[in-house]
Design a protein around this motif. Sequence first.
Motif, mmCIF file in Angstrom:
data_model
loop_
_atom_site.group_PDB
_atom_site.id
_atom_site.type_symbol
_atom_site.label_atom_id
_atom_site.label_comp_id
_atom_site.label_asym_id
_atom_site.label_seq_id
_atom_site.Cartn_x
_atom_site.Cartn_y
_atom_site.Cartn_z
ATOM 1 N N LEU A 152 60.736 -59.059 -46.303
ATOM 2 C CA LEU A 152 59.558 -57.977 -46.225
ATOM 3 C C LEU A 152 59.704 -57.144 -45.013
ATOM 4 O O LEU A 152 59.657 -55.826 -45.214
ATOM 5 C CB LEU A 152 58.177 -59.036 -46.010
ATOM 6 N N LEU A 153 60.374 -57.715 -43.979
ATOM 7 C CA LEU A 153 60.552 -56.789 -42.800
ATOM 8 C C LEU A 153 61.648 -55.642 -43.022
ATOM 9 O O LEU A 153 61.371 -54.299 -42.710
ATOM 10 C CB LEU A 153 61.229 -57.564 -41.564
ATOM 11 N N LEU A 182 60.029 -52.983 -45.534
ATOM 12 C CA LEU A 182 58.980 -52.329 -44.609
ATOM 13 C C LEU A 182 59.729 -51.024 -43.970
ATOM 14 O O LEU A 182 59.501 -50.095 -43.962
ATOM 15 C CB LEU A 182 58.372 -52.960 -43.774
ATOM 16 N N LYS A 183 61.053 -51.479 -43.228
ATOM 17 C CA LYS A 183 61.572 -50.663 -42.508
ATOM 18 C C LYS A 183 62.341 -49.665 -43.588
ATOM 19 O O LYS A 183 62.470 -48.441 -43.158
ATOM 20 C CB LYS A 183 62.828 -51.473 -41.884
ATOM 21 N N THR A 218 61.144 -48.401 -46.129
ATOM 22 C CA THR A 218 60.122 -47.718 -46.947
ATOM 23 C C THR A 218 59.078 -46.827 -46.098
ATOM 24 O O THR A 218 59.005 -45.705 -46.115
ATOM 25 C CB THR A 218 59.315 -48.348 -47.841
ATOM 26 N N VAL A 219 58.768 -47.484 -44.899
ATOM 27 C CA VAL A 219 57.863 -46.695 -44.031
ATOM 28 C C VAL A 219 58.557 -46.512 -42.711
ATOM 29 O O VAL A 219 57.817 -45.751 -41.784
ATOM 30 C CB VAL A 219 56.540 -47.548 -43.976
ATOM 31 N N LYS A 276 60.943 -48.252 -39.168
ATOM 32 C CA LYS A 276 60.748 -49.644 -38.128
ATOM 33 C C LYS A 276 59.598 -49.415 -37.305
ATOM 34 O O LYS A 276 59.405 -50.510 -36.519
ATOM 35 C CB LYS A 276 62.184 -49.587 -37.516
ATOM 36 N N ALA A 328 56.587 -50.826 -39.763
ATOM 37 C CA ALA A 328 56.454 -51.958 -40.223
ATOM 38 C C ALA A 328 55.935 -53.079 -39.311
ATOM 39 O O ALA A 328 55.193 -54.084 -39.881
ATOM 40 C CB ALA A 328 58.154 -52.337 -40.433
ATOM 41 N N ILE A 362 52.224 -53.230 -40.130
ATOM 42 C CA ILE A 362 51.766 -53.851 -41.164
ATOM 43 C C ILE A 362 51.916 -55.258 -41.336
ATOM 44 O O ILE A 362 50.996 -55.919 -41.793
ATOM 45 C CB ILE A 362 52.711 -53.072 -42.323
#
Length: 497
Positions: free
Chosen positions: A441-442, A445-446, A448-449, A451, A454, A457
């Motif tokens: 998940l980390l 997220l890094k 896509t959105v 670091k 992330a 979130i």
Amino acid sequence: MNLFLELRKHGKLAEKRHPMYEKSKFGKFWMYFMSVFWAGYLIFFGTTFAFAFDGGAKEAYHVMNSGLVFILALDFLLRLPFLKTPTQEVKPYLLLPVKRNRLIDFLLLRSGLNSFNLFWLFLFVPFAIITVTKFYGVTGVVTYCIGIWLLIIFNNYWYLLCRTLMDERIWWFLLPVAVYGGIAAALFIPDNSPLFALSIDLGEGFITGNLLIFAGTLVAIAIMCLINRSIMQKLIYNELNKVEDTTVQVKSVSEYKFLDRYGEIGEYIRLELKLLLRNKVCKKSLYSITAVVLMFSLIISFSDLYDGGMRDFFVLYNYIIFGILFLSPLMSYEGNYIDGLMSRRESIYSLLRAKYILYSLALIIPFVLMIPGMVTGRVSVLTCVSWLVFVPGAVYCCLFQLAVYNNKTLDLNAKMTGRQNVGTGLQNLISGGAFGVPLLLLFALKATVGKEVAPWILIAIGILFIATSRWWLRNVYYRFMKRRYKNMEGFHDSRQK
């Protein structure tokens, strides 16, 4: 050989007849999925290292071989939460006309052939195919991988020795600390440490099929086996014959009076603290994991040993290991006195809440230990805070689901011959997922959105689960009560006789 095959057959039958077998079948699919995930992870790193190390002053396999000691140290640490000593299978056979030495030999042989010892080949095989083939062909790849496998087997027996001694006396954790600390000092204090050259020569010997190198490795494995055999035999004898250490005296007994103000929840927190600090199995596990977390925190804070994704992994490890160790067998230790707990209305719900509060507060320990890393800038404050919130929220919610399905009593004092070390497929699934899913998940997220966003979130997800903790804990309680008679039967049947 006949005894080995017969005892192996008995082990498979015992697994099928175990009351958790049906749930293990459910968890095996997901456990295989996590195995494939980590195998792909290692293949990715092996391929990446092959190209990253190429083109320098040294060949890529020389660079990898110079770091073999770090792979072995990492392998040792990864075994701590997942692999225990294999001596729990001795007790049922002691009344049969089978020599105890042969039983221990079988257990040690089975440990050496454990599939866990093959897992690092997912890293080394693709690396060797890319880097070794062009100089030594397929033969060099095969001999190199066999040599690495033998090193991992040696490391397996070294781990068993340390783990057996630490289970008997917690202060034995100083043995691996002293060994790895001495190796680290010998590697980094001299400007040109000879240990790097020795490690390179060892790997080179495996690649070229040097018989002396292979013979020396096999002799080292045999010596470690003999040491394990001697120590295990002595400790098993002492435990089965109830040989007590009369030199240990209780100097003081704490009643944790400060918990009185919290009513029933405080009583169950007190019960959990006594469980952890007054029973051999729990106390040794607690001390061992605390030592590991402290060592990881120091390494992360003051060295460049783990960078990038590996640093994220070990920071998460520090936060999650307490929960995995004590929450994956949730309610199993209580199986020793489950009848008393069931005699009071909603006592199980209060116990679950007490456990959740205590193990959530316990995460303050790794957070404090990571403060030097935050000060030195090796770990961001936001990252540590995000795991501090996410783990007791989302991860603990998953771990607490095991309270519904665990119905095997774990002995609190039998360190060498108790069967408490056998995990179920569902427990292994949750434990593996607790590491893999948050990391995945980390990374997602890094990617896509970014670091910077992330961690926020992760904090939001953790707060959501913490805010709804009363609801999902009560849901766990209701589902447990629906299965209470089946679970109690399992607790009774699996108690140590």
